[in-house]
Design a protein around this motif. Sequence first.
Motif, short mmCIF file in Angstrom:
data_model
loop_
_atom_site.label_atom_id
_atom_site.label_comp_id
_atom_site.label_asym_id
_atom_site.label_seq_id
_atom_site.Cartn_x
_atom_site.Cartn_y
_atom_site.Cartn_z
N ALA A 60 0.84 -1.21 0.00
CA ALA A 60 0.00 0.00 0.00
C ALA A 60 0.87 1.25 0.00
CB ALA A 60 -0.94 -0.01 1.21
N GLU A 61 1.98 1.23 0.72
CA GLU A 61 2.89 2.37 0.71
C GLU A 61 3.45 2.60 -0.69
OE1 GLU A 61 5.86 2.71 3.75
OE2 GLU A 61 4.53 1.80 5.24
N HIS A 62 3.80 1.53 -1.36
CA HIS A 62 4.31 1.64 -2.73
C HIS A 62 3.24 2.22 -3.66
CE1 HIS A 62 6.46 0.74 -6.41
NE2 HIS A 62 5.38 0.12 -6.85
N VAL A 63 2.01 1.71 -3.53
CA VAL A 63 0.90 2.21 -4.36
C VAL A 63 0.70 3.70 -4.11
CG1 VAL A 63 -1.59 2.08 -4.76
CG2 VAL A 63 -0.24 -0.03 -4.59
N ILE A 72 -1.10 7.90 3.95
CA ILE A 72 -2.01 6.75 3.90
C ILE A 72 -2.90 6.84 5.13
CG2 ILE A 72 -2.23 4.24 3.96
CD1 ILE A 72 0.51 4.04 2.73
N ARG A 73 -4.18 6.61 4.93
CA ARG A 73 -5.14 6.63 6.04
C ARG A 73 -5.82 5.28 6.14
NH1 ARG A 73 -5.30 11.62 7.91
NH2 ARG A 73 -4.84 13.34 6.50
N LEU A 74 -6.25 4.95 7.35
CA LEU A 74 -7.05 3.76 7.58
C LEU A 74 -7.87 3.98 8.84
CD1 LEU A 74 -5.69 2.04 10.15
CD2 LEU A 74 -4.01 1.50 8.41
N TYR A 75 -8.79 3.09 9.07
CA TYR A 75 -9.57 3.13 10.31
C TYR A 75 -9.86 1.70 10.72
CZ TYR A 75 -13.35 2.68 6.91
OH TYR A 75 -14.14 2.27 5.86
N THR A 76 -10.07 1.53 12.01
CA THR A 76 -10.35 0.21 12.55
C THR A 76 -11.21 0.36 13.79
OG1 THR A 76 -9.37 -1.92 13.18
CG2 THR A 76 -8.27 0.06 13.99
N ASN A 77 -11.78 -0.73 14.22
CA ASN A 77 -12.60 -0.75 15.43
C ASN A 77 -11.68 -0.73 16.65
OD1 ASN A 77 -14.25 -1.69 17.67
ND2 ASN A 77 -15.74 -2.33 16.14
N GLN A 78 -12.00 0.08 17.62
CA GLN A 78 -11.22 0.18 18.84
C GLN A 78 -11.08 -1.17 19.54
OE1 GLN A 78 -12.94 2.20 22.29
NE2 GLN A 78 -11.12 3.51 22.30
N ARG A 79 -12.06 -2.05 19.35
CA ARG A 79 -12.01 -3.37 19.99
C ARG A 79 -10.88 -4.24 19.43
NH1 ARG A 79 -18.44 -4.57 19.65
NH2 ARG A 79 -19.07 -2.98 21.13
N ILE A 112 4.31 9.22 4.24
CA ILE A 112 5.31 8.53 3.44
C ILE A 112 5.87 9.52 2.42
CG2 ILE A 112 4.25 6.25 3.71
CD1 ILE A 112 3.27 6.65 0.73
N ALA A 113 6.96 9.13 1.79
CA ALA A 113 7.53 9.96 0.73
C ALA A 113 6.96 9.54 -0.61
CB ALA A 113 9.04 9.83 0.72
N PRO A 114 6.38 10.46 -1.38
CA PRO A 114 5.91 10.11 -2.72
C PRO A 114 7.07 9.66 -3.61
CG PRO A 114 5.08 12.27 -2.09
CD PRO A 114 6.11 11.86 -1.07
N SER A 115 6.79 8.89 -4.61
CA SER A 115 7.79 8.37 -5.54
C SER A 115 8.61 9.52 -6.12
CB SER A 115 7.11 7.58 -6.66
OG SER A 115 8.05 6.97 -7.48
N GLY A 116 9.91 9.33 -6.13
CA GLY A 116 10.79 10.35 -6.68
C GLY A 116 11.25 11.36 -5.66
N LEU A 117 10.64 11.34 -4.47
CA LEU A 117 11.03 12.31 -3.44
C LEU A 117 11.80 11.66 -2.30
CD1 LEU A 117 7.74 14.38 -3.19
CD2 LEU A 117 9.78 14.91 -4.49
N ALA A 118 11.92 10.34 -2.32
CA ALA A 118 12.60 9.64 -1.22
C ALA A 118 14.10 9.74 -1.36
CB ALA A 118 12.16 8.19 -1.20
#
Length: 118
Positions: A60-63, A72-79, A112-118
């Motif tokens: 996902a980081e590569h994408v 990159i964002r995500l969410y999950t249940n606190q449980r 994360i660093a976008p491609s070409g900026l790392a």
Amino acid sequence: MTADYAHAVREHRIDLLLRGEDLAALIEMIPRDDHLLIENVAVSPAFQRQGLGRTLMAHAEHVASTLGHNVIRLYTNQRFAENIAFYRRLGYTIDAEEQWHSGVIVHMHKSIAPSGLA
């Protein structure tokens, strides 16, 4: 469950991880204007504890990077404390917690660093 999988298959990016002919894991991602949202990560029970979740998260980081995103964002249940701990080990930080029905959603992100900026 209220997920509309037909919609997800049409509208989201779903990448599969195969082991031989077996579907071992998948990641569902939604490219947004300013970030990549990880909607779902699933590893088949037969393939858990083999690093496939970590492999998918790196994917996902590569994408995101190739799309020019630096978040990159995500969410999950606190449980799902184990999932939260896993994401934190990968460098994700908690942005907010939101009451939702009878539970709490934990919103997280990683820069994360976008491609070409790392």
